[in-house]
Motif scaffolding. Sequence first.
Motif, PDB file in Angstrom:
ATOM      1  N   GLN A 137      -3.631 -14.041  20.531  1.00 45.58           N
ATOM      2  CA  GLN A 137      -4.047 -13.428  21.565  1.00 45.58           C
ATOM      3  C   GLN A 137      -2.971 -12.703  22.171  1.00 45.58           C
ATOM      4  OE1 GLN A 137      -6.380 -15.056  23.549  1.00 45.58           O
ATOM      5  NE2 GLN A 137      -5.954 -13.312  25.012  1.00 45.58           N
ATOM      6  N   ILE A 138      -3.754 -11.223  22.277  1.00 43.27           N
ATOM      7  CA  ILE A 138      -2.811 -10.017  22.501  1.00 43.27           C
ATOM      8  C   ILE A 138      -2.846  -9.986  23.974  1.00 43.27           C
ATOM      9  CG2 ILE A 138      -3.039  -7.505  22.605  1.00 43.27           C
ATOM     10  CD1 ILE A 138      -2.654  -8.964  19.764  1.00 43.27           C
ATOM     11  N   LYS A 139      -1.447  -9.753  24.589  1.00 43.52           N
ATOM     12  CA  LYS A 139      -1.186  -9.666  25.947  1.00 43.52           C
ATOM     13  C   LYS A 139      -1.440  -8.457  26.435  1.00 43.52           C
ATOM     14  CE  LYS A 139       2.683 -12.800  24.991  1.00 43.52           C
ATOM     15  NZ  LYS A 139       4.176 -12.931  24.858  1.00 43.52           N
ATOM     16  N   MET A 140      -1.910  -8.099  27.745  1.00 43.24           N
ATOM     17  CA  MET A 140      -2.104  -7.048  28.460  1.00 43.24           C
ATOM     18  C   MET A 140      -0.901  -6.798  29.324  1.00 43.24           C
ATOM     19  SD  MET A 140      -5.953  -7.632  29.750  1.00 43.24           S
ATOM     20  CE  MET A 140      -5.988  -6.114  30.509  1.00 43.24           C
ATOM     21  N   GLN A 141       0.353  -6.958  28.874  1.00 45.69           N
ATOM     22  CA  GLN A 141       1.458  -6.662  29.547  1.00 45.69           C
ATOM     23  C   GLN A 141       2.830  -6.566  28.615  1.00 45.69           C
ATOM     24  OE1 GLN A 141       1.528  -9.313  32.855  1.00 45.69           O
ATOM     25  NE2 GLN A 141       2.454 -11.198  31.527  1.00 45.69           N
TER      26      GLN A 141
END
Length: 301
Positions: free
Chosen positions: A185-189
């Motif tokens: 799950q790639i984080k956006m921050q």
Amino acid sequence: MSSKTTIAEFTNNYSDPIKAVKRFSARADAVIVGAGSGLSTAAGLTYTGPRFRTYFSDFQSKYGIENMYSGGFFSFPTAAEQWAWWSRVIWLNRYQPAPNDTYQQLVHFLRRTNYFVLTTNVDHQFQRAGLDKERLFYTQGDYGLFQRSASNQTFDNYQLIKKMVLAQGFKLGPDQQLLIPQGAQIKMQVPVELVNQAQPFSLNLRVDNNFVEDAGWHEAANRFSSFIARHQTGRVLFLELGVGMNTPGIIKYPFWNWTANNPAACLVTVDKSRLIYPQEISRRTIAIKGDLANFIQQLNN
């Protein structure tokens, strides 16, 4: 020079434009390259399409951003998201190898000439391809540098950008390829501590009057000016590669003027889209509308 221009696929003076370019370059006193964003696109550094969707589908879904270029102007609600965005852009276009060897092939060709390169590209690809940095002027900055305007300084950003992409969940391959682990799950921050490390800086990109022209920039500018001054006459090949009309005052207009003022000069312009050059120099212009990577490959054949 008047503002009258011509748009054409190639000039009628050359039945085989590739051979004409090779013939002129072999006898040229100097080859001066103007490289725009089309050259990096030819090398596979595309800002839209599958490459964009692979790494930015989360930003596209949340904010409707359609490509890396327009996303650079988006006002993100938090610095954590802003640096997540920019760290991906920087890594993909500066620290990860280009998909194609177009730059390497161009450098191979130039090494047989007396050359200098003027580029508006900020992706450092000429340096990665082994171009002599003493023969390069990158006018608009470098993705690999942070800047501090108050002190007129630039700073290498590799380590911090690397920490940022890894903190989002990406992995790095042996060639620095940005990888998305299966099921991750790639984080956006990015974490607040990395944001705090980046906050004193901005990117070394010419977006406003705060752009830092440090000592290295001025040294490169002076080397380019000296090279141009030495080659106002004689057989000079002006090679314009993938240059659009976003900033014509940097490459296009000067190349037109230098060609017009030197009867022994030749202008070559190559791009996939519009080819624009003044009518006054049409007899000494080779304009090729087509694939830039293929053109560079043919120069080496």
